[in-house]
Design a protein around this motif. Structure first.
Motif, PDB file in Angstrom:
ATOM      1  N   THR A 124       0.824  -1.203   0.000  1.00 31.53           N
ATOM      2  CA  THR A 124       0.000   0.000   0.000  1.00 31.53           C
ATOM      3  C   THR A 124       0.858   1.254   0.000  1.00 31.53           C
ATOM      4  OG1 THR A 124      -0.148  -0.030   2.405  1.00 31.53           O
ATOM      5  CG2 THR A 124      -1.917  -1.121   1.196  1.00 31.53           C
ATOM      6  N   SER A 126       0.104   5.924  -0.031  1.00 34.50           N
ATOM      7  CA  SER A 126      -0.879   7.007   0.040  1.00 34.50           C
ATOM      8  C   SER A 126      -0.324   8.212  -0.693  1.00 34.50           C
ATOM      9  CB  SER A 126      -1.158   7.403   1.492  1.00 34.50           C
ATOM     10  OG  SER A 126      -1.727   6.332   2.199  1.00 34.50           O
ATOM     11  N   ILE A 127      -1.190   8.878  -1.430  1.00 30.19           N
ATOM     12  CA  ILE A 127      -0.824  10.150  -2.038  1.00 30.19           C
ATOM     13  C   ILE A 127      -1.199  11.219  -1.029  1.00 30.19           C
ATOM     14  CG2 ILE A 127      -1.291  11.759  -3.924  1.00 30.19           C
ATOM     15  CD1 ILE A 127      -1.966   9.314  -5.670  1.00 30.19           C
ATOM     16  N   ARG A 138      -5.596   6.732  -0.464  1.00 35.05           N
ATOM     17  CA  ARG A 138      -5.005   5.384  -0.355  1.00 35.05           C
ATOM     18  C   ARG A 138      -4.867   4.730  -1.719  1.00 35.05           C
ATOM     19  NH1 ARG A 138      -7.647   1.604   3.208  1.00 35.05           N
ATOM     20  NH2 ARG A 138      -5.748   0.480   2.795  1.00 35.05           N
ATOM     21  N   CYS A 139      -3.750   3.987  -1.902  1.00 37.56           N
ATOM     22  CA  CYS A 139      -3.440   3.331  -3.163  1.00 37.56           C
ATOM     23  C   CYS A 139      -2.854   1.949  -2.908  1.00 37.56           C
ATOM     24  CB  CYS A 139      -2.387   4.111  -3.952  1.00 37.56           C
ATOM     25  SG  CYS A 139      -2.757   5.834  -4.182  1.00 37.56           S
ATOM     26  N   LEU A 151       0.362   2.851  -9.606  1.00 42.75           N
ATOM     27  CA  LEU A 151      -0.541   2.798  -8.465  1.00 42.75           C
ATOM     28  C   LEU A 151      -1.966   2.576  -8.924  1.00 42.75           C
ATOM     29  CD1 LEU A 151       0.724   6.031  -6.681  1.00 42.75           C
ATOM     30  CD2 LEU A 151       1.345   3.693  -6.099  1.00 42.75           C
ATOM     31  N   GLU A 152      -2.727   1.888  -8.091  1.00 39.29           N
ATOM     32  CA  GLU A 152      -4.170   1.780  -8.298  1.00 39.29           C
ATOM     33  C   GLU A 152      -4.816   2.488  -7.121  1.00 39.29           C
ATOM     34  OE1 GLU A 152      -7.391  -1.708  -7.800  1.00 39.29           O
ATOM     35  OE2 GLU A 152      -5.779  -2.123  -9.240  1.00 39.29           O
ATOM     36  N   ILE A 153      -5.584   3.510  -7.416  1.00 42.33           N
ATOM     37  CA  ILE A 153      -6.231   4.281  -6.353  1.00 42.33           C
ATOM     38  C   ILE A 153      -7.420   3.496  -5.830  1.00 42.33           C
ATOM     39  CG2 ILE A 153      -7.516   6.393  -5.841  1.00 42.33           C
ATOM     40  CD1 ILE A 153      -5.749   7.804  -7.923  1.00 42.33           C
ATOM     41  N   ILE A 154      -7.501   3.367  -4.518  1.00 42.00           N
ATOM     42  CA  ILE A 154      -8.635   2.700  -3.889  1.00 42.00           C
ATOM     43  C   ILE A 154      -9.832   3.638  -4.021  1.00 42.00           C
ATOM     44  CG2 ILE A 154      -9.557   1.807  -1.710  1.00 42.00           C
ATOM     45  CD1 ILE A 154      -6.603   1.081  -0.989  1.00 42.00           C
ATOM     46  N   ILE A 159     -11.461  12.174  -5.132  1.00 39.72           N
ATOM     47  CA  ILE A 159     -10.253  12.033  -5.939  1.00 39.72           C
ATOM     48  C   ILE A 159     -10.046  13.313  -6.743  1.00 39.72           C
ATOM     49  CG2 ILE A 159      -9.097  10.743  -7.780  1.00 39.72           C
ATOM     50  CD1 ILE A 159     -10.744   8.313  -6.971  1.00 39.72           C
ATOM     51  N   ILE A 170       4.220  10.857  -2.267  1.00 39.14           N
ATOM     52  CA  ILE A 170       3.686   9.525  -1.992  1.00 39.14           C
ATOM     53  C   ILE A 170       4.335   8.978  -0.736  1.00 39.14           C
ATOM     54  CG2 ILE A 170       3.421   7.174  -2.875  1.00 39.14           C
ATOM     55  CD1 ILE A 170       3.523   8.390  -5.690  1.00 39.14           C
TER      56      ILE A 170
END
Length: 177
Positions: A124, A126-127, A138-139, A151-154, A159, A170
């Motif tokens: 995991t 975070s940006i 969270r990513c 990254l895949e953004i949760i 956003i 990050i």
């Protein structure tokens, strides 16, 4: 981009590297994609098994009339690596196959390869952004290379609209593994 520049990204693999790429494609059930003139949509299949230096395609393909002894180009991925094969599709005992001695070309999009983060080892991050209500977005890290990270953004409702070349801060969570 000139053809000389494109050629910098295409590497012809040795016989042992070609064999390794095909074996990885088989073990990962990578999709083999190829187009035929008389088919409206691309044909998508996998390697069913190997026999005597041949890659056997699934029996379901026998319903299609594939051109025997006509050279085609097949595309497949192994992880984030992209490969092409120029080969003849052959038929024997109602099964299609191609020779594993066919030339395999690897398309390299970047100087350094990307390393996939296995799903079982979710990493995991975070940006950090003042534009966010909570300050963090969270990513999950999908892959990483010397030049960057994917990254895949949760999913969340909060956003911000990021643009190319925006600088982001990050924050990474480092685990014991």
């Amino acid at each position: 981009m000139s053809s000389d520049q494109i050629a910098e990204f295409i590497t012809e693999l040795s016989e042992s590297e070609s064999l390794a790429a095909l074996q990885k494609a088989y073990s990962q059930k990578s999709e083999l994609v190829f187009n035929l003139d008389d088919h409206l949509h691309p044909i998508i299949t996998v390697i069913d098994n190997f026999l005597d230096k041949s890659a056997i395609l699934p029996s379901e393909l026998t319903n299609l009339k594939l051109p025997a002894d006509k050279e085609i180009s097949i595309k497949f991925n192994v992880g984030t690596d992209l490969y092409f094969i120029k080969t003849l599709i052959k038929s024997h005992l109602n099964r299609y196959y191609f020779d594993m001695s066919s030339k395999v070309m690897q398309f390299t999009r970047r100087k350094d390869s990307r390393h996939m983060i296995p799903k079982k080892f979710t990493q995991t991050a975070s940006i950090v952004s003042s534009a966010l209500k909570r300050g963090l977005l969270r990513c999950i890290i999908i892959d990483i290379s010397k030049l960057g990270v994917r990254l895949e953004i949760i999913p969340t409702l909060d956003i911000p609209a990021y643009k190319r070349d925006d600088l982001l801060k990050i924050k990474f969570q480092i685990y014991k593994r």
